[in-house]
Motif scaffolding. Structure first.
Motif, short mmCIF file in Angstrom:
data_model
loop_
_atom_site.label_atom_id
_atom_site.label_comp_id
_atom_site.label_asym_id
_atom_site.label_seq_id
_atom_site.Cartn_x
_atom_site.Cartn_y
_atom_site.Cartn_z
N GLN A 66 34.62 36.91 40.19
CA GLN A 66 34.78 38.07 39.31
C GLN A 66 35.84 39.06 39.79
O GLN A 66 36.73 39.44 39.01
N PRO A 67 35.81 39.51 41.06
CA PRO A 67 36.87 40.45 41.50
C PRO A 67 38.25 39.81 41.52
O PRO A 67 39.26 40.51 41.31
N LYS A 68 38.33 38.51 41.73
CA LYS A 68 39.63 37.84 41.70
C LYS A 68 40.19 37.86 40.27
O LYS A 68 41.39 38.07 40.08
N LYS A 69 39.34 37.67 39.29
CA LYS A 69 39.79 37.72 37.90
C LYS A 69 40.30 39.12 37.56
O LYS A 69 41.33 39.26 36.88
N ALA A 70 39.60 40.14 38.03
CA ALA A 70 40.04 41.52 37.78
C ALA A 70 41.39 41.77 38.45
O ALA A 70 42.26 42.46 37.89
N GLU A 71 41.58 41.21 39.63
CA GLU A 71 42.86 41.36 40.34
C GLU A 71 43.98 40.61 39.61
O GLU A 71 45.07 41.15 39.39
N PHE A 72 43.71 39.37 39.21
CA PHE A 72 44.72 38.58 38.50
C PHE A 72 45.11 39.23 37.18
O PHE A 72 46.27 39.14 36.74
N ALA A 73 44.15 39.86 36.52
CA ALA A 73 44.39 40.43 35.19
C ALA A 73 45.50 41.47 35.20
O ALA A 73 46.19 41.66 34.19
N LYS A 74 45.68 42.15 36.32
CA LYS A 74 46.71 43.20 36.40
C LYS A 74 48.10 42.63 36.15
O LYS A 74 48.97 43.32 35.60
N THR A 75 48.32 41.38 36.54
CA THR A 75 49.62 40.75 36.36
C THR A 75 49.99 40.63 34.89
O THR A 75 51.16 40.76 34.50
N PHE A 76 48.98 40.41 34.06
CA PHE A 76 49.23 40.10 32.65
C PHE A 76 49.10 41.31 31.72
O PHE A 76 49.39 41.20 30.54
#
Length: 247
Positions: A66-76
């Protein structure tokens, strides 16, 4: 870390992709043209998305993903903002995947914002998913609410219903949403404070009536929806509230 210039460039190209989109039809719209600057930007971001998905697949723990998805989302985020600003039907795996991620990491307002765009423009889910965008949103958010009553606000459940009301989906999926809404209305009835400045007309009885309606709609759609006990409890509450009015 994406630079401010790259964020601006991503958003601008996403807007450009939308401005060149074909008119909307009942079929899922096409992705941005590969030979355009917007299409090239989309292809690069989509490759990054797939790298992220492979990284997530290597993490066994759902909680740790879950926190990795939140982190990755910033890129997009810049690209997605451009897509939404263009407000045109362009199939976008990046936007839809970020909607899915946002539900997982708990930013339901963001998920609903992306979901609204996806439904309005008939975007398809990634190929590994069998459910439509509307069905996915309704069922996933309802299940979260049924597991944890504090995880989904009442107004968010209402937004989900409004967003997916006309969508075709299995009756069992929609029944879960009505069940979740019924329980939310029931809690509002039980917690009602008649002395509050913003107390609505009709009070607890009106809330309980809404809950009863939601439970009956769930039961009509799915006999195994698990609302029969809820119906008995809300009918008991409505009777008590009616008796209180008569006394």
């Amino acid at each position: 870390m994406v630079s401010p210039f790259r964020r601006h460039q991503q958003k601008a190209r996403a807007v450009l992709a939308g401005s060149k989109a074909a008119p909307q039809t009942s079929a899922a719209p096409p992705a941005p043209a590969e030979d355009s600057p917007a299409g090239q930007e989309y292809a690069g971001l989509r490759a990054a998305l797939h790298d992220n998905l492979r990284s997530l697949a290597d993490i066994a723990s759902h909680e740790q993903r879950q926190p990795k998805k939140a982190e990755f989302a910033k890129t997009f985020a810049p690209w997605i903002e451009g897509v939404i600003e263009a407000n045109a039907p362009v199939q976008d795996e990046i936007l839809v995947t970020n909607m899915i991620w946002a539900i997982d990491y708990g930013d339901l307002d963001y998920a609903l914002r992306l979901g609204r765009f996806a439904i309005e423009h008939n975007l398809a889910m990634p190929e590994q998913y069998s459910r439509s965008v509307a069905c996915f949103i309704a069922e996933e958010i309802a299940e979260i609410a049924l597991k944890d009553e504090d995880a989904v606000r009442h107004d968010q459940l209402g937004d989900v219903l409004q967003l997916t009301a006309q969508a075709d989906m299995p009756d069992q999926a929609k029944a879960k949403l009505f069940k979740a809404l019924g329980r939310s209305w029931a809690r509002r009835a039980e917690d009602f404070d008649a002395t509050a400045d913003n107390a609505p007309a009709g009070g607890a009885k009106a809330y309980a009536g809404e809950a009863e309606e939601m439970f009956h709609r769930a039961l009509k759609l799915d006999e195994k929806s698990g609302v029969k006990t809820d119906i008995k409890q809300i009918e008991k509450l409505l009777k008590a509230l009616g008796d209180a009015e008569d006394s």
